[in-house]
Scaffold this motif. Structure first.
Motif, PDB file in Angstrom:
ATOM      1  N   SER A  91       0.927  -1.479   0.305  1.00  0.00           N
ATOM      2  CA  SER A  91       0.005   0.158  -0.023  1.00  0.00           C
ATOM      3  C   SER A  91       1.058   1.322   0.047  1.00  0.00           C
ATOM      4  CB  SER A  91      -0.944   0.025   1.347  1.00  0.00           C
ATOM      5  OG  SER A  91      -0.622  -0.126   2.222  1.00  0.00           O
ATOM      6  N   THR A  92       2.258   1.043   0.515  1.00  0.00           N
ATOM      7  CA  THR A  92       3.284   2.490   0.573  1.00  0.00           C
ATOM      8  C   THR A  92       3.666   3.473  -1.212  1.00  0.00           C
ATOM      9  OG1 THR A  92       3.587   2.198   2.277  1.00  0.00           O
ATOM     10  CG2 THR A  92       4.821   3.312   2.292  1.00  0.00           C
ATOM     11  N   ILE A  93       3.658   1.567  -1.891  1.00  0.00           N
ATOM     12  CA  ILE A  93       4.168   2.292  -2.813  1.00  0.00           C
ATOM     13  C   ILE A  93       3.406   2.856  -3.257  1.00  0.00           C
ATOM     14  CG2 ILE A  93       4.255  -0.448  -3.593  1.00  0.00           C
ATOM     15  CD1 ILE A  93       6.794   2.546  -4.642  1.00  0.00           C
ATOM     16  N   PHE A  94       1.984   2.259  -3.614  1.00  0.00           N
ATOM     17  CA  PHE A  94       1.048   2.203  -4.492  1.00  0.00           C
ATOM     18  C   PHE A  94       0.595   3.750  -3.601  1.00  0.00           C
ATOM     19  CE2 PHE A  94      -0.010  -2.555  -4.919  1.00  0.00           C
ATOM     20  CZ  PHE A  94       1.015  -2.381  -5.512  1.00  0.00           C
ATOM     21  N   VAL A  95       0.527   4.686  -2.962  1.00  0.00           N
ATOM     22  CA  VAL A  95      -0.030   5.279  -2.194  1.00  0.00           C
ATOM     23  C   VAL A  95       1.371   6.072  -3.444  1.00  0.00           C
ATOM     24  CG1 VAL A  95       0.037   7.096  -0.387  1.00  0.00           C
ATOM     25  CG2 VAL A  95      -1.402   4.833  -0.598  1.00  0.00           C
ATOM     26  N   ARG A  96       2.019   6.207  -3.524  1.00  0.00           N
ATOM     27  CA  ARG A  96       3.350   6.534  -3.690  1.00  0.00           C
ATOM     28  C   ARG A  96       3.163   6.997  -4.725  1.00  0.00           C
ATOM     29  NH1 ARG A  96      10.200   6.459  -2.601  1.00  0.00           N
ATOM     30  NH2 ARG A  96      10.616   8.064  -2.748  1.00  0.00           N
ATOM     31  N   ILE A  97       3.107   6.113  -5.977  1.00  0.00           N
ATOM     32  CA  ILE A  97       2.916   5.959  -7.066  1.00  0.00           C
ATOM     33  C   ILE A  97       1.628   6.568  -7.274  1.00  0.00           C
ATOM     34  CG2 ILE A  97       2.006   4.763  -9.242  1.00  0.00           C
ATOM     35  CD1 ILE A  97       3.816   2.694  -8.356  1.00  0.00           C
ATOM     36  N   GLU A 118      -4.315  -3.386  -7.958  1.00  0.00           N
ATOM     37  CA  GLU A 118      -4.198  -2.137  -7.623  1.00  0.00           C
ATOM     38  C   GLU A 118      -2.872  -1.279  -7.408  1.00  0.00           C
ATOM     39  OE1 GLU A 118      -5.791  -3.297  -2.828  1.00  0.00           O
ATOM     40  OE2 GLU A 118      -4.051  -4.753  -3.424  1.00  0.00           O
ATOM     41  N   LEU A 119      -2.414  -1.737  -8.025  1.00  0.00           N
ATOM     42  CA  LEU A 119      -1.492  -1.179  -8.763  1.00  0.00           C
ATOM     43  C   LEU A 119      -2.290  -0.456  -9.574  1.00  0.00           C
ATOM     44  CD1 LEU A 119       1.387  -0.172  -8.689  1.00  0.00           C
ATOM     45  CD2 LEU A 119       2.106  -2.529 -10.722  1.00  0.00           C
ATOM     46  N   ALA A 120      -2.619  -0.932 -10.365  1.00  0.00           N
ATOM     47  CA  ALA A 120      -3.617  -0.399 -11.965  1.00  0.00           C
ATOM     48  C   ALA A 120      -4.353   0.995 -11.363  1.00  0.00           C
ATOM     49  CB  ALA A 120      -4.378  -1.118 -12.407  1.00  0.00           C
ATOM     50  N   TYR A 121      -4.759   0.168 -10.586  1.00  0.00           N
ATOM     51  CA  TYR A 121      -6.312   1.032  -9.260  1.00  0.00           C
ATOM     52  C   TYR A 121      -4.813   1.978  -8.759  1.00  0.00           C
ATOM     53  CZ  TYR A 121      -9.031  -3.077  -9.260  1.00  0.00           C
ATOM     54  OH  TYR A 121      -9.798  -3.824  -8.617  1.00  0.00           O
ATOM     55  N   ALA A 122      -3.955   2.427  -8.699  1.00  0.00           N
ATOM     56  CA  ALA A 122      -3.062   3.715  -7.674  1.00  0.00           C
ATOM     57  C   ALA A 122      -3.225   4.710  -9.197  1.00  0.00           C
ATOM     58  CB  ALA A 122      -2.295   3.476  -7.541  1.00  0.00           C
ATOM     59  N   ALA A 123      -2.997   4.300 -10.715  1.00  0.00           N
ATOM     60  CA  ALA A 123      -2.758   4.860 -12.063  1.00  0.00           C
ATOM     61  C   ALA A 123      -3.761   5.939 -12.174  1.00  0.00           C
ATOM     62  CB  ALA A 123      -1.749   3.711 -13.070  1.00  0.00           C
ATOM     63  N   ASP A 124      -3.262   7.113 -13.124  1.00  0.00           N
ATOM     64  CA  ASP A 124      -4.486   7.639 -13.858  1.00  0.00           C
ATOM     65  C   ASP A 124      -5.352   7.918 -14.817  1.00  0.00           C
ATOM     66  OD1 ASP A 124      -3.615  10.715 -11.311  1.00  0.00           O
ATOM     67  OD2 ASP A 124      -1.515   9.712 -12.108  1.00  0.00           O
ATOM     68  N   PHE A 125      -4.351   6.656 -15.214  1.00  0.00           N
ATOM     69  CA  PHE A 125      -5.303   6.153 -16.591  1.00  0.00           C
ATOM     70  C   PHE A 125      -5.066   4.701 -16.845  1.00  0.00           C
ATOM     71  CE2 PHE A 125      -3.843  10.586 -17.278  1.00  0.00           C
ATOM     72  CZ  PHE A 125      -5.149  11.166 -18.026  1.00  0.00           C
ATOM     73  N   ARG A 126      -6.181   4.083 -17.169  1.00  0.00           N
ATOM     74  CA  ARG A 126      -6.032   2.809 -17.783  1.00  0.00           C
ATOM     75  C   ARG A 126      -6.221   2.104 -18.846  1.00  0.00           C
ATOM     76  NH1 ARG A 126      -6.500   3.647 -12.713  1.00  0.00           N
ATOM     77  NH2 ARG A 126      -9.053   4.074 -13.707  1.00  0.00           N
TER      78      ARG A 126
END
Length: 271
Positions: A91-97, A118-126
């Motif tokens: 979660s820490t790295i995904f929040v940072r991303i 969850e990594l994909a959800y952290a992106a602005d675009f998918r």
């Protein structure tokens, strides 16, 4: 303050990293385990984030061998205990991303499950391919999706669909993900990265400072508006880019008007 990071000099093992003038491309590179996210990959993603916080650029994230990420590394995950969970490793790295200054584009192919989702959800675009399978099967493993899905997903797709994914283990195919706007475009696998670069090109045509500030304002809490909008606009109103870009807009309009007027005069003379 962290030392300056030179991505070209770093020796990545779990990632393939390419840095360009205005963007960084990261490929998750553990094909033997379908790009499962392990501690090594997390550590290397932190290095990339440090570089992008120091020198903001668009980030494109994709996977190798027709898979984005099949999830967290189950072998490592099984051995983690309460203290590991409390550290929030993923979660820490995904929040940072998610908080990177410039936009993040996730290019999804094949499995995008669990921690990969969850990594994909952290992106602005998918964006994705017809082979995308995205969801969170964590409850089937006796845990929850604790690296962002439990709160990001309902913001992305709404509560009913989020509950189907989180509580009933529903995995969405490409068409379903497109229908709920979890992805915004479907491309053939051979064109996926090209589509990501096209989107990065479009972002690159905007003013970088305006993009950075808009992203920050967009993610500000509701109670911060409208004050944060006004303060941010005050900063941008004084930027050199604002004057230059608006002057170019006015000049183009004046040129079009003059050309149209000249064309009208020519036609009138001929008549």
């Amino acid at each position: 303050m962290a030392a300056a990071v030179d991505l070209a000099a770093e020796k990545f093992q779990a990632l393939l990293v390419e840095e360009r003038t205005d963007r960084v491309v990261v490929l998750l590179n553990r094909p033997e385990v379908r790009n499962a996210i392990d501690q090594q990959m997390v550590d290397e993603l932190h290095v990339v984030c440090t570089a992008l916080e120091q020198n903001p650029k668009v980030l494109i994230i994709a996977g190798v061998d027709g898979v984005f990420a099949s999830g967290a590394d189950i072998a490592q995950l099984r051995e983690r205990c309460r203290d590991d969970a409390l550290q929030g490793i993923n979660s820490t790295i995904f929040v940072r991303i998610a908080k990177l200054p410039m936009p993040v584009i996730a290019a999804l192919d094949g499995y995008c499950l669990g921690g990969g989702a969850e990594l994909a959800y952290a992106a602005d675009f998918r964006i994705g391919t017809p082979a995308v399978r995205i969801g969170n099967p964590e409850t089937g493993l006796g845990i929850l999706a604790a690296a962002g899905a439990s709160w990001r997903l309902k913001e992305l797709v709404g509560e009913p669909v989020a509950k189907q994914i989180l509580l009933a283990g529903r995995v969405l195919g490409a068409d379903e993900a497109l229908a709920v706007n979890l992805v915004t475009g479907i491309h053939e696998p051979e064109g996926l990265l090209d589509a990501a670069h096209d989107l990065a090109d479009r972002i690159g045509r905007q003013d970088p400072l305006a993009v950075r500030i808009t992203k920050s304002v967009f993610h500000a809490p509701a109670e911060a508006h409208p004050l944060i909008d006004q303060l941010a606009q005050g900063i941008l109103f004084e930027s050199e880019a604002k004057f230059d870009r608006m002057q170019k807009f006015l000049d183009r309009n004046a040129e079009k008007k003059a050309a149209k007027s000249a064309d009208t005069e020519t036609r009138e003379k001929k008549s």
